[in-house]
Write a protein that holds these residues in place. Structure first.
Motif, short mmCIF file in Angstrom:
data_model
loop_
_atom_site.label_atom_id
_atom_site.label_comp_id
_atom_site.label_asym_id
_atom_site.label_seq_id
_atom_site.Cartn_x
_atom_site.Cartn_y
_atom_site.Cartn_z
N MET A 133 42.99 40.55 52.79
CA MET A 133 43.85 40.58 51.62
C MET A 133 45.06 39.66 51.80
SD MET A 133 43.57 44.69 50.82
CE MET A 133 44.83 44.72 49.53
N ARG A 137 45.79 36.57 49.28
CA ARG A 137 47.01 36.55 48.46
C ARG A 137 47.70 35.20 48.48
NH1 ARG A 137 48.91 42.48 50.53
NH2 ARG A 137 48.25 43.71 48.72
N GLU A 140 47.40 33.60 45.30
CA GLU A 140 48.01 34.34 44.21
C GLU A 140 47.01 34.78 43.14
OE1 GLU A 140 51.18 31.91 42.71
OE2 GLU A 140 52.45 32.27 44.47
N TYR A 143 43.60 39.61 40.74
CA TYR A 143 42.78 40.75 41.17
C TYR A 143 42.14 40.45 42.52
CZ TYR A 143 43.10 42.60 36.42
OH TYR A 143 43.56 43.10 35.22
N LEU A 144 41.86 41.52 43.25
CA LEU A 144 41.10 41.45 44.49
C LEU A 144 39.84 42.30 44.30
CD1 LEU A 144 44.06 42.21 46.90
CD2 LEU A 144 43.01 39.96 46.59
N ARG A 224 44.03 45.44 41.16
CA ARG A 224 45.08 44.53 40.72
C ARG A 224 46.00 44.24 41.91
NH1 ARG A 224 46.72 43.97 35.34
NH2 ARG A 224 45.92 46.07 34.87
N THR A 225 46.22 42.96 42.19
CA THR A 225 47.01 42.57 43.37
C THR A 225 48.42 43.14 43.31
OG1 THR A 225 45.72 40.51 43.44
CG2 THR A 225 47.69 40.62 44.79
N GLU A 226 49.04 43.09 42.16
CA GLU A 226 50.40 43.61 42.02
C GLU A 226 50.45 45.10 42.32
OE1 GLU A 226 53.78 44.18 38.49
OE2 GLU A 226 51.88 43.16 38.06
#
Length: 398
Positions: A133, A137, A140, A143-144, A224-226
């Motif tokens: 991860m 990232r 940027e 989604y992952l 969701r990455t955030e």
């Protein structure tokens, strides 16, 4: 009434509750819509497809990688996507094989990275996910997609996951991959595994906005990455043995919305041909599910006996002892049990008569759970892929 009849009535009452009061767990209709190219004009799809990074933790997966990785490379996704495969200190050439497969199968770009051995307090898979991860990232992505190395995806899988996440404003979308059912033991044990899971975590309750039930299936999770950063995952769940459920709980605690359902186009390619293989799969985490609690273990054994073993025992004993109340209550409870299992067997394309074996399968799961506790107290804990966690920890709220 006789004591046997009272036990049978207790089991029948329990099945009445499970049938109607446990989130309709036995239904198999929580699924994502097919999002193929030809169907796009007829579906709500994102106006702009977000960037996605696919993270694949892999430890000694050379046997299954040729069946799974090409399906990820071939994803038909309109946005930008890449694959980060984490070769978790494999000894069978997993990393080199992944590079070779990427060279032979054109598609999404692939990066192969390697973490060191897990730091103290981390389980192996979460340590690999942490590294993957972090690498992902840097691009940027919005989604992952966290997916296991033994999971094969149809070409529209990523498209469907992202479409569901964007149109439903979901922070986590997870599909329980359809497990392999080829051998006799797989047919007996695998559908019941998913059936029991959905009984513990009814999908309707998981998918209810603001609900308290949280669960995911670790083989296929779009995150969701955030939200992952806000929930501090995987660091906040670094010690979890049941990492998928812990992940979903962390996301929900952080205010995220989650969805879990059965997959139609995502399949596990890992074989479990022998009972011993299936036994290890279940027992390695069964006692962790019970928070390593002897009272919970005793309650689970008693509950399994009452719910799954009492009905056929009461029916047979009632008929033999001329106890019509016991036979009637036991037979009706077994009929309800059988009826709730039929949808899962239909999902796995198995013969309906297999539903009659559910009490026997429940005995196997009871023994697997007890064995999981025995291994824990022997200091062997959850053993997987050559690593043993002598005293595995669960997430704080497990």
């Amino acid at each position: 009434m006789s004591a046997l009849a009272w036990i049978a009535m207790g089991s029948l009452t329990a099945w009445g509750w499970l049938l109607l009061g446990q989130g309709l767990f036995w239904r198999t209709d929580q699924r994502l819509p097919h999002c193929g190219v030809s169907e796009q004009p007829h579906r709500d799809v994102p106006a702009q497809w977000p960037d996605v990074a696919v993270v694949v933790p892999a430890r000694d997966e050379a046997e299954v990688l040729p069946l799974s990785l090409p399906s990820l490379l071939a994803q038909d996704y309109p946005g930008r996507a890449e694959i980060v495969l984490v070769d978790d200190n494999s000894t069978d050439g997993t990393g080199d094989l992944a590079r070779s497969l990427a060279g032979r199968h054109w598609g999404l770009p692939l990066r192969v990275v390697t973490p060191g051995e897990p730091e103290h307090g981390w389980t192996g898979k979460l340590w690999a996910l942490r590294h993957g991860m972090a690498v992902a990232r840097t691009g940027e992505p919005e989604y992952l997609l966290l997916t296991d190395a033994d999971i094969a995806h149809e070409p529209d899988s990523l498209r469907s996951l992202v479409s569901a996440a964007r149109t439903g404003d979901l922070d986590l979308v997870s599909q329980m991959a359809r497990l392999r059912v080829a051998s006799g033991w797989e047919r007996l044990v695998v559908p019941a595994f998913v059936y029991f899971f959905s009984q513990l975590y009814p999908f309707r309750w998981v998918n209810r906005p603001g609900g308290r039930t949280a669960a995911a299936a670790g083989g296929c999770v779009l995150l969701r990455t955030e939200t992952a950063a806000r929930a501090d995952v995987p660091h906040s769940i670094r010690h979890a043995v049941i990492d998928d459920v812990s992940l979903a709980r962390a996301v929900r605690r952080a205010g995220g919305r989650i969805w879990l359902g059965l997959a139609d186009r995502v399949d596990s390619v890992r074989p479990y041909p022998r009972l011993a293989d299936l036994w290890r799969m279940v027992s390695r985490s069964a006692y962790a599910q019970l928070r390593h609690s002897p009272p919970l273990l005793a309650g689970t054994v008693a509950g399994l006996a009452l719910v799954y073993l009492a009905p056929p025992a009461a029916l047979c004993a009632g008929l033999w002892a001329h106890d019509p109340a016991a036979a009637w209550a036991g037979g009706l409870a077994w009929a309800v049990m059988t009826g709730t299992y039929l949808p899962m067997l239909r999902y796995y394309r198995q013969p309906p008569l297999l539903a009659l074996t559910l009490p026997f399968t429940a005995v196997l799961y009871l023994l697997m759970t007890v064995d999981s506790a025995v291994q824990h107290y022997r200091g062997r804990g959850a053993a997987w892929k050559g690593r043993t966690y002598a005293r595995p920890e669960t997430a704080p709220d497990q």
